[in-house]
Scaffold this active site. Structure first.
Site, PDB file in Angstrom:
ATOM      1  N   HIS A 150      13.935  30.812   3.497  1.00  0.00           N
ATOM      2  CA  HIS A 150      15.133  31.651   3.572  1.00  0.00           C
ATOM      3  C   HIS A 150      16.216  30.959   4.375  1.00  0.00           C
ATOM      4  O   HIS A 150      15.954  30.041   5.144  1.00  0.00           O
ATOM      5  CB  HIS A 150      14.808  33.050   4.071  1.00  0.00           C
ATOM      6  CG  HIS A 150      14.583  33.234   5.538  1.00  0.00           C
ATOM      7  ND1 HIS A 150      15.594  33.611   6.405  1.00  0.00           N
ATOM      8  CD2 HIS A 150      13.475  33.143   6.305  1.00  0.00           C
ATOM      9  CE1 HIS A 150      15.098  33.748   7.627  1.00  0.00           C
ATOM     10  NE2 HIS A 150      13.815  33.470   7.600  1.00  0.00           N
ATOM     11  N   ASP A 156      14.629  29.526  13.201  1.00  0.00           N
ATOM     12  CA  ASP A 156      14.324  30.534  12.180  1.00  0.00           C
ATOM     13  C   ASP A 156      15.599  30.956  11.474  1.00  0.00           C
ATOM     14  O   ASP A 156      16.369  31.751  12.007  1.00  0.00           O
ATOM     15  CB  ASP A 156      13.666  31.752  12.848  1.00  0.00           C
ATOM     16  CG  ASP A 156      13.339  32.848  11.856  1.00  0.00           C
ATOM     17  OD1 ASP A 156      13.437  32.618  10.636  1.00  0.00           O
ATOM     18  OD2 ASP A 156      12.988  33.960  12.305  1.00  0.00           O
ATOM     19  N   GLU A 179      16.186  37.563   3.999  1.00  0.00           N
ATOM     20  CA  GLU A 179      14.780  37.666   4.384  1.00  0.00           C
ATOM     21  C   GLU A 179      14.665  38.511   5.632  1.00  0.00           C
ATOM     22  O   GLU A 179      13.748  39.322   5.779  1.00  0.00           O
ATOM     23  CB  GLU A 179      14.198  36.264   4.641  1.00  0.00           C
ATOM     24  CG  GLU A 179      12.690  36.243   4.901  1.00  0.00           C
ATOM     25  CD  GLU A 179      12.285  36.367   6.369  1.00  0.00           C
ATOM     26  OE1 GLU A 179      11.081  36.395   6.641  1.00  0.00           O
ATOM     27  OE2 GLU A 179      13.161  36.455   7.250  1.00  0.00           O
ATOM     28  N   GLU A 180      15.599  38.308   6.555  1.00  0.00           N
ATOM     29  CA  GLU A 180      15.502  38.987   7.852  1.00  0.00           C
ATOM     30  C   GLU A 180      15.552  40.503   7.715  1.00  0.00           C
ATOM     31  O   GLU A 180      14.884  41.231   8.448  1.00  0.00           O
ATOM     32  CB  GLU A 180      16.615  38.506   8.791  1.00  0.00           C
ATOM     33  CG  GLU A 180      16.521  37.027   9.181  1.00  0.00           C
ATOM     34  CD  GLU A 180      15.297  36.709  10.039  1.00  0.00           C
ATOM     35  OE1 GLU A 180      14.478  37.600  10.289  1.00  0.00           O
ATOM     36  OE2 GLU A 180      15.163  35.541  10.453  1.00  0.00           O
ATOM     37  N   ASP A 219       9.159  28.902   6.415  1.00  0.00           N
ATOM     38  CA  ASP A 219      10.179  29.711   7.082  1.00  0.00           C
ATOM     39  C   ASP A 219      10.606  28.940   8.327  1.00  0.00           C
ATOM     40  O   ASP A 219      11.484  28.081   8.273  1.00  0.00           O
ATOM     41  CB  ASP A 219       9.576  31.090   7.379  1.00  0.00           C
ATOM     42  CG  ASP A 219      10.578  32.082   7.942  1.00  0.00           C
ATOM     43  OD1 ASP A 219      11.565  31.651   8.548  1.00  0.00           O
ATOM     44  OD2 ASP A 219      10.360  33.303   7.796  1.00  0.00           O
ATOM     45  N   HIS A 229      15.046  35.009  17.254  1.00  0.00           N
ATOM     46  CA  HIS A 229      15.974  36.075  16.848  1.00  0.00           C
ATOM     47  C   HIS A 229      17.038  36.419  17.903  1.00  0.00           C
ATOM     48  O   HIS A 229      17.553  37.537  17.933  1.00  0.00           O
ATOM     49  CB  HIS A 229      15.209  37.342  16.436  1.00  0.00           C
ATOM     50  CG  HIS A 229      14.552  37.216  15.087  1.00  0.00           C
ATOM     51  ND1 HIS A 229      13.938  38.271  14.451  1.00  0.00           N
ATOM     52  CD2 HIS A 229      14.420  36.158  14.239  1.00  0.00           C
ATOM     53  CE1 HIS A 229      13.447  37.863  13.277  1.00  0.00           C
ATOM     54  NE2 HIS A 229      13.731  36.577  13.136  1.00  0.00           N
TER      55      HIS A 229
END
Ligand SMILES: [Zn+2]
Length: 734
Positions: free
Chosen positions: A369, A379, A416-417, A444, A553
């Protein structure tokens, strides 16, 4: 030495296997001093009767992925925050499209219109006890990070939290697992009408509000305790790689264990012209949380946690904040106000294909992603940069006239998140073509550090080990050698290390260990393989590499963090590009598909045994007989072993054998799991109470966990039939 001896030796040399030429594979960048192990790639490839041409192509491919170019891709992709559906996200899609096309892929951008939200206003105010104040969420700030002040950084929020406004006393519920809520009950603490504060870790974040709502909570705050990924682990950013006091973990709280993707279109694709009548209204969607949820840093959580009275928390609930944790309720009281704007948003997958020369209808699909909560250096864009260098390698091969036998499909997923949306919609749209797909390879978080790891269906586990043997590691030896060494070290240190707070695939323990070889984990959920494996039955794998990584994140998962802590020389980016590309190209051109159903059978034998023991504990004498399921699993293992022996032998036309190998995974598909019909795989699903981690033979195991004897019997029959179907399919290949 006489002349005749020299001639003799020279002719001996000519007889040596050709594959030694591959020893000259280019060295990976960086860490030159530590190259103690030699790199000797295998000269045989399982599934190839004459591997010479493939070995030559692999050599050309492996020489291409370039650390400097990966660095450049990462810099471009992470120049701005690029949450799904934003203008900046669109620009990353165009960058990827351009790189796919430059490599000679037949590429396009695929749009979907999906239901998701962006935060308008999120507030967490501590309103009691008197004299204490906290008005959060505070902005994410450290002393010297070059990216933290960008005005496009969204306030931290939890995607799919409903909007809401609640004022209530606070109760601490540890990680928000079923046992944690049970424990609170034992302590006489009622969470009904309260705001529950839980820490990140141990389960998927969406499970926490799912359970809290069942116990009657009015709202949920999820904070990052320094125990799990902050100063208790090591120096916080910017001095070290761990989470600083202001760092917040964003993330979706969709009930992805019910179904992932666009909440309004389970089973169907949210193509732009989908009529509204085909969608279910968002308030009828069964995968959305019912109470407001928001994430918090430990800086902001400290005054809340510090002002909880009531009983002392169980000692295992104590995190690393410098005071004794109590569970409440109160006197800390919070006013939680969450306003999120939900609407239909356009997202952009990028799809690039290389048509197969012999079997164009059989796809080998690979994905990563592209969207991020903020900059997403680790990420997911460490994966995107590696993917682009893999595509670069495929492009150089295409220039030499090389073609894969089967069609290669490279995918750059969006959203995706928010809930694995781009990949789920694509899989639902292409279910028909994917019924013939050979494998799905996901990546990922490609690089959070130097330690390689993987998760896969058992049929692909030996294949992944083989691929890792053919790629050099920046630390010397092969990726496989380093993988093995890392796992052995981990085994020795077992018990010392805490569970990971993230969903990293490099970290997972398999449910059953059936080989002495390197352990490959099981696929639960948390990334884009979910729809391929668990909805469509495409054999899937996920690779990554991990290390000390505490900025998951947050705004600090950016290029500055990555080039200081993640992979300063980009040597691991090069490594992951090589593994990922090799995974795809080797599968695409195999004479006989390298899927190992003996290992699959062995694992299922163990799953059935473990479930039988569990059922005996739960139901005593009333436990149903597992004899038929055990027999089916043994039959699968035997058929898998017989087919495996044939796979290794040269043969004329392997078409029938390949058809059998391709179809076997689909035989595990059932009508759907109880209460979650979107999940159709009888062997793997995300756990309802874990979310990231896999539950194996989920129908049976969850029925036992719910103490439902009748359902256990019924699910056991469904499982037995599925295993027998797979065994029967394999027996046709003999
Ligand atoms: Zn990700």
């Amino acid at each position: 030495m006489s002349r005749s001896t020299v001639v003799f030796l020279s002719s001996l040399l000519l007889l040596l296997p050709l594959a030694h030429t591959q020893q000259s594979a280019p060295p990976a960048g960086g860490e030159d001093a530590s190259k103690s192990l030699p790199f000797t790639p295998p000269d045989k490839i399982f599934g190839y009767h004459d591997p010479a041409a493939e070995l030559r192509a692999e050599k050309v491919f492996l020489a291409v992925p370039d650390p400097e170019l990966a660095k450049k891709h990462l810099q471009v992709l992470t120049a701005a925050p690029h949450v799904a559906g934003s203008a900046e996200d669109r620009r990353t899609a165009e960058y990827v499209l351009q790189k796919y096309q430059a490599a000679g892929l037949d590429a396009h951008i695929q749009e979907y219109k999906v239901w998701m939200g962006l935060p308008l206003d999120v507030r967490v105010d501590l309103v009691a006890p008197a004299g204490v104040t906290m008005h959060g969420p505070s902005p994410e700030r450290v002393e010297d990070d070059p990216f933290q002040k960008d005005g496009r950084i969204l306030p931290a929020f939890n995607e799919f939290s409903p909007s809401g406004d609640v004022t209530a006393d606070v109760v601490y519920a540890n990680y928000g697992r079923p046992d944690d809520f049970k424990k609170l009950k034992e302590l006489g603490v009622d969470v009904k009408g309260k705001i529950v504060i839980v820490r990140y870790g141990e389960n998927f974040r969406g499970v926490k509000p799912f359970l809290a709502a069942q116990y009657g909570a009015a709202g949920v705050i999820i904070y990052s305790d320094p125990w799990d990924d902050g100063y208790f682990k090591g120096d916080p950013y910017t001095k070290g790689p761990w989470r600083p006091a202001s760092g917040v973990q964003r993330g979706s709280v969709q009930y992805l264990f019910r179904y992932p993707g666009d909440p309004t279109t389970p089973d169907i694709a949210s193509v732009p012209d989908l009529p509204a009548s085909k969608r279910i209204p968002p308030d009828k969607a069964t995968d959305l949380p019912k109470i407001p949820v928001t994430p918090l840093s430990y800086g902001d959580a400290t005054p809340i946690m510090k002002n909880l009275g009531g009983p002392e928390s169980p000692r295992s609930w104590q995190g690393a904040l410098p005071f004794t944790y109590h569970v409440g309720p109160g006197p800390a009281k919070i006013h939680l106000s969450v306003k999120i704007a939900y609407q239909f948003v356009t997202i952009w997958d990028v799809i690039g294909m290389v048509k197969g020369s012999e079997l164009p209808n059989e796809w080998v699909v690979t994905g990563n992603h592209r969207d991020a909560w903020v900059y997403g250096a680790v990420d997911p864009n460490s994966g995107t940069a590696a993917q682009l260098e893999a595509v670069h390698g495929i492009g150089e091969l295409l220039k030499t006239g090389w073609r894969p036998k089967r069609t290669l499909v490279f995918c750059s997923w969006d959203a995706e998140e928010e809930g694995l949306i781009g990949s789920t919609e694509f899989a639902e749209q292409h279910a028909k073509e994917l019924a013939r797909a050979v494998a799905y390879f996901n990546m990922d978080v490609a690089v959070a550090g130097p330690d390689f790891g993987a998760s896969a269906v058992p049929s692909l586990k030996p294949y992944l080990r083989d691929v890792a043997k053919s790629v050099p590691s920046p630390k010397g030896g092969s990726v496989y050698d380093q993988w093995k060494a890392t796992l052995e070290k981990k085994e020795q240190e077992k018990g010392k290390e805490q569970a990971s707070a993230t969903s990293g695939t490099a970290d997972r323990e398999p449910s059953a260990v059936v080989t002495e070889d390197v352990k490959v984990g099981d696929l639960g959920s948390g990334s884009d393989y979910t729809a391929f494996l668990q909805h469509l039955g495409v054999p899937s794998a996920d690779i990554g590499s991990k290390g000390p990584y505490g900025v998951y994140h947050s705004a600090f998962d950016n290029f500055a963090w990555f080039s200081k802590f993640g992979d300063p020389t980009f040597a691991y980016e090069q490594e992951m590009a090589r593994v990922y590309g090799l995974e795809a190209m080797r599968m695409a051109s195999a004479d006989v598909l390298p899927l190992n159903y003996e290992e699959y059978g062995k694992e299922i034998v163990e799953y059935v045994k473990a479930a039988e023991t569990k059922a005996k504990t739960a139901f005593g004498d009333k436990a149903p007989s597992f004899a038929d399921a055990a027999k089916a699993a043994a039959r699968l293992q035997k058929a898998g072993a017989a087919v495996l022996a044939m796979q290794g032998k040269p043969m004329g036309d392997p078409a029938v054998l390949n058809l059998v190998l391709r179809n076997t995974e689909r035989m595990f598909l059932i009508d759907g799991l109880p209460d979650r019909p979107w999940f159709k795989h009888a062997i793997y699903a995300p756990g309802e109470h874990t979310g990231y981690a896999a539950v194996v033979i989920p129908g049976v195991n969850e029925a036992i966990e719910n103490n439902n004897l009748e359902l256990t019997r019924q699910q056991l029959q469904i499982l037995t039939a599925a295993i027998n179907r797979a065994a029967e399919a394999l027996e046709m290949g003999k």
